[in-house]
Design a protein around this motif. Structure first.
Motif, PDB file in Angstrom:
ATOM      1  N   ALA A   1      25.370  17.623   2.831  1.00  0.00           N
ATOM      2  CA  ALA A   1      26.400  17.923   3.930  1.00  0.00           C
ATOM      3  C   ALA A   1      27.352  16.816   3.928  1.00  0.00           C
ATOM      4  CB  ALA A   1      25.899  18.476   5.086  1.00  0.00           C
ATOM      5  N   LYS A   2      26.595  15.467   4.168  1.00  0.00           N
ATOM      6  CA  LYS A   2      27.429  14.050   4.290  1.00  0.00           C
ATOM      7  C   LYS A   2      28.042  13.944   2.940  1.00  0.00           C
ATOM      8  CE  LYS A   2      26.941   9.666   5.886  1.00  0.00           C
ATOM      9  NZ  LYS A   2      25.606   8.462   6.520  1.00  0.00           N
ATOM     10  N   GLY A   3      27.218  14.103   1.871  1.00  0.00           N
ATOM     11  CA  GLY A   3      27.900  13.688   0.638  1.00  0.00           C
ATOM     12  C   GLY A   3      29.153  14.504   0.030  1.00  0.00           C
ATOM     13  N   LEU A   4      28.987  15.801   0.376  1.00  0.00           N
ATOM     14  CA  LEU A   4      30.207  16.618   0.169  1.00  0.00           C
ATOM     15  C   LEU A   4      31.039  16.737   1.052  1.00  0.00           C
ATOM     16  CD1 LEU A   4      28.003  19.382  -1.945  1.00  0.00           C
ATOM     17  CD2 LEU A   4      29.508  17.412  -2.656  1.00  0.00           C
ATOM     18  N   HIS A   5      30.932  16.048   2.302  1.00  0.00           N
ATOM     19  CA  HIS A   5      31.935  16.159   3.461  1.00  0.00           C
ATOM     20  C   HIS A   5      32.107  17.691   3.963  1.00  0.00           C
ATOM     21  CE1 HIS A   5      32.863  11.947   2.990  1.00  0.00           C
ATOM     22  NE2 HIS A   5      33.204  12.311   1.336  1.00  0.00           N
ATOM     23  N   ILE A   6      30.942  18.642   4.013  1.00  0.00           N
ATOM     24  CA  ILE A   6      31.018  19.676   4.595  1.00  0.00           C
ATOM     25  C   ILE A   6      29.819  20.013   5.504  1.00  0.00           C
ATOM     26  CG2 ILE A   6      31.820  20.815   2.312  1.00  0.00           C
ATOM     27  CD1 ILE A   6      28.768  21.489   1.520  1.00  0.00           C
ATOM     28  N   SER A   7      29.926  20.977   6.253  1.00  0.00           N
ATOM     29  CA  SER A   7      28.925  21.191   7.264  1.00  0.00           C
ATOM     30  C   SER A   7      27.332  21.432   6.500  1.00  0.00           C
ATOM     31  CB  SER A   7      29.308  22.154   8.233  1.00  0.00           C
ATOM     32  OG  SER A   7      29.306  23.583   7.705  1.00  0.00           O
ATOM     33  N   GLU A   8      26.357  21.304   7.300  1.00  0.00           N
ATOM     34  CA  GLU A   8      24.960  21.687   7.152  1.00  0.00           C
ATOM     35  C   GLU A   8      25.007  23.465   6.853  1.00  0.00           C
ATOM     36  OE1 GLU A   8      21.428  20.019   8.459  1.00  0.00           O
ATOM     37  OE2 GLU A   8      22.402  18.590   9.786  1.00  0.00           O
ATOM     38  N   HIS A   9      25.548  23.965   7.889  1.00  0.00           N
ATOM     39  CA  HIS A   9      25.785  25.524   7.755  1.00  0.00           C
ATOM     40  C   HIS A   9      26.422  26.018   6.396  1.00  0.00           C
ATOM     41  CE1 HIS A   9      26.428  29.683   8.963  1.00  0.00           C
ATOM     42  NE2 HIS A   9      27.600  29.660   8.650  1.00  0.00           N
ATOM     43  N   THR A  10      27.553  25.238   5.943  1.00  0.00           N
ATOM     44  CA  THR A  10      27.915  25.591   4.452  1.00  0.00           C
ATOM     45  C   THR A  10      27.124  25.279   3.425  1.00  0.00           C
ATOM     46  OG1 THR A  10      30.075  24.952   5.378  1.00  0.00           O
ATOM     47  CG2 THR A  10      29.824  24.971   3.143  1.00  0.00           C
ATOM     48  N   VAL A  11      26.377  24.088   3.656  1.00  0.00           N
ATOM     49  CA  VAL A  11      25.219  23.794   2.566  1.00  0.00           C
ATOM     50  C   VAL A  11      24.264  25.111   2.415  1.00  0.00           C
ATOM     51  CG1 VAL A  11      23.322  22.268   1.875  1.00  0.00           C
ATOM     52  CG2 VAL A  11      25.345  21.485   2.851  1.00  0.00           C
ATOM     53  N   LYS A  12      23.968  25.565   3.449  1.00  0.00           N
ATOM     54  CA  LYS A  12      22.841  26.528   3.603  1.00  0.00           C
ATOM     55  C   LYS A  12      23.446  27.914   3.006  1.00  0.00           C
ATOM     56  CE  LYS A  12      20.382  25.257   7.824  1.00  0.00           C
ATOM     57  NZ  LYS A  12      19.968  25.410   9.180  1.00  0.00           N
ATOM     58  N   PHE A  13      24.648  28.282   3.162  1.00  0.00           N
ATOM     59  CA  PHE A  13      25.377  29.232   2.629  1.00  0.00           C
ATOM     60  C   PHE A  13      25.434  29.158   0.835  1.00  0.00           C
ATOM     61  CE2 PHE A  13      29.405  31.087   0.846  1.00  0.00           C
ATOM     62  CZ  PHE A  13      29.323  32.499   1.370  1.00  0.00           C
ATOM     63  N   HIS A  14      25.811  27.760   0.746  1.00  0.00           N
ATOM     64  CA  HIS A  14      25.702  27.684  -0.834  1.00  0.00           C
ATOM     65  C   HIS A  14      24.378  27.779  -1.381  1.00  0.00           C
ATOM     66  CE1 HIS A  14      29.769  26.558  -1.051  1.00  0.00           C
ATOM     67  NE2 HIS A  14      29.753  25.403  -0.509  1.00  0.00           N
ATOM     68  N   LEU A  15      23.218  27.378  -0.676  1.00  0.00           N
ATOM     69  CA  LEU A  15      21.811  27.450  -1.300  1.00  0.00           C
ATOM     70  C   LEU A  15      21.673  28.857  -1.260  1.00  0.00           C
ATOM     71  CD1 LEU A  15      20.081  24.498   0.722  1.00  0.00           C
ATOM     72  CD2 LEU A  15      20.650  24.633  -1.765  1.00  0.00           C
ATOM     73  N   SER A  16      21.922  29.459  -0.337  1.00  0.00           N
ATOM     74  CA  SER A  16      21.727  31.034  -0.341  1.00  0.00           C
ATOM     75  C   SER A  16      22.301  31.619  -1.501  1.00  0.00           C
ATOM     76  CB  SER A  16      22.117  31.744   1.104  1.00  0.00           C
ATOM     77  OG  SER A  16      21.634  33.049   1.000  1.00  0.00           O
ATOM     78  N   SER A  17      23.598  31.518  -1.849  1.00  0.00           N
ATOM     79  CA  SER A  17      24.180  31.911  -2.983  1.00  0.00           C
ATOM     80  C   SER A  17      23.552  31.624  -4.336  1.00  0.00           C
ATOM     81  CB  SER A  17      25.630  31.626  -2.820  1.00  0.00           C
ATOM     82  OG  SER A  17      26.258  31.948  -3.997  1.00  0.00           O
ATOM     83  N   ILE A  18      23.274  30.380  -4.542  1.00  0.00           N
ATOM     84  CA  ILE A  18      22.607  29.786  -5.383  1.00  0.00           C
ATOM     85  C   ILE A  18      21.303  30.334  -5.776  1.00  0.00           C
ATOM     86  CG2 ILE A  18      21.411  27.702  -6.372  1.00  0.00           C
ATOM     87  CD1 ILE A  18      23.668  26.240  -5.093  1.00  0.00           C
ATOM     88  N   PHE A  19      20.328  30.501  -4.658  1.00  0.00           N
ATOM     89  CA  PHE A  19      18.971  31.220  -5.050  1.00  0.00           C
ATOM     90  C   PHE A  19      19.145  32.726  -5.580  1.00  0.00           C
ATOM     91  CE2 PHE A  19      16.683  28.682  -1.578  1.00  0.00           C
ATOM     92  CZ  PHE A  19      16.914  27.577  -2.287  1.00  0.00           C
ATOM     93  N   GLN A  20      20.399  33.400  -4.842  1.00  0.00           N
ATOM     94  CA  GLN A  20      20.607  34.866  -5.219  1.00  0.00           C
ATOM     95  C   GLN A  20      20.957  34.748  -6.617  1.00  0.00           C
ATOM     96  OE1 GLN A  20      23.072  36.834  -2.722  1.00  0.00           O
ATOM     97  NE2 GLN A  20      23.286  38.763  -4.127  1.00  0.00           N
ATOM     98  N   LYS A  21      21.963  33.940  -7.266  1.00  0.00           N
ATOM     99  CA  LYS A  21      22.472  33.947  -8.366  1.00  0.00           C
ATOM    100  C   LYS A  21      21.401  33.527  -9.531  1.00  0.00           C
ATOM    101  CE  LYS A  21      27.294  33.222  -7.268  1.00  0.00           C
ATOM    102  NZ  LYS A  21      28.351  32.401  -7.143  1.00  0.00           N
TER     103      LYS A  21
END
Length: 210
Positions: free
Chosen positions: A169-189
């Protein structure tokens, strides 16, 4: 006699589905539940043959994920799920998890009854529109490089470096919540269920380098 548990957040929906099931002499409603937590207790006590779940009015990805977990690991019972639309669902993954049937909320009473009867004898029932969607999703899964967004690939690369959600989150300047959202999408895909699996598949597919 086929024993059915009806699950729906709305009392009206539960009552309506219960009436539909009870209209057939070969089916009987042995219980109902308002959410998945209540369902857990009901299943253990009542031992139904089919679980009929209506999530058409309150579909959320988190609810669907919990449903897949219940179907796959905790209560391997034939489940028929009614949804509002098919686009938000990974149908192939749902079938692998043990869900035996998926219908749309526009399905008729007779279609629901026939689906329950079919699922009770270990058949799979899908809405007609689902077949084409499965084929489309299979093509997307076959080429995950195209289906992953640039941001998701960035998250994958940082995941491969061993970084946690906070560091990503810190490296991409996004929230941890957004990171979790991206991870969920990655896992699914990628069709995986853990960070390690995601990295392994990503490396194998050439998405990231370690």
């Amino acid at each position: 006699m086929i024993r059915v548990i009806v699950v729906a957040t709305s009392f009206v929906a539960r009552a309506g589905l219960s009436a539909v099931i009870s209209s057939n002499p070969q089916l009987t409603v042995v219980g109902s539940a308002s959410d998945l937590e209540v369902l857990a207790a009901e299943v253990e006590i009542l031992q139904p043959d089919v679980v009929l779940i209506d999530i058409s009015s309150n579909f959320q990805q988190s609810v669907w994920e919990k449903l897949l977990l219940i179907s796959q690991e905790k209560y391997p019972l034939p489940m028929l799920v009614i949804v509002e639309e098919l686009d938000s669902i990974d149908l192939e993954r749902s079938l692998r998890a043990g869900i035996r049937g998926i219908l749309l909320s526009s399905s008729t009473e007779s279609e629901i009854v026939r689906a329950v009867e079919a699922i009770a004898v270990n058949l799979i029932v899908l809405h007609p529109n689902a077949i084409e969607l499965i084929q489309t999703q299979e093509k997307t899964t076959a080429n995950p490089v195209q289906s992953l967004t640039p941001r998701e690939i960035e998250v994958l690369a940082m995941l491969g470096s061993g970084l946690g959600n906070k560091a990503i989150a810190k490296g991409l300047h996004i929230s941890e919540h957004t990171v979790k959202f991206h991870l969920s999408s990655i896992f699914q895909k990628l069709g995986v269920s853990s960070r390690t699996e995601a990295v392994t598949v990503a490396v194998r597919l050439g998405l990231i380098l370690l």
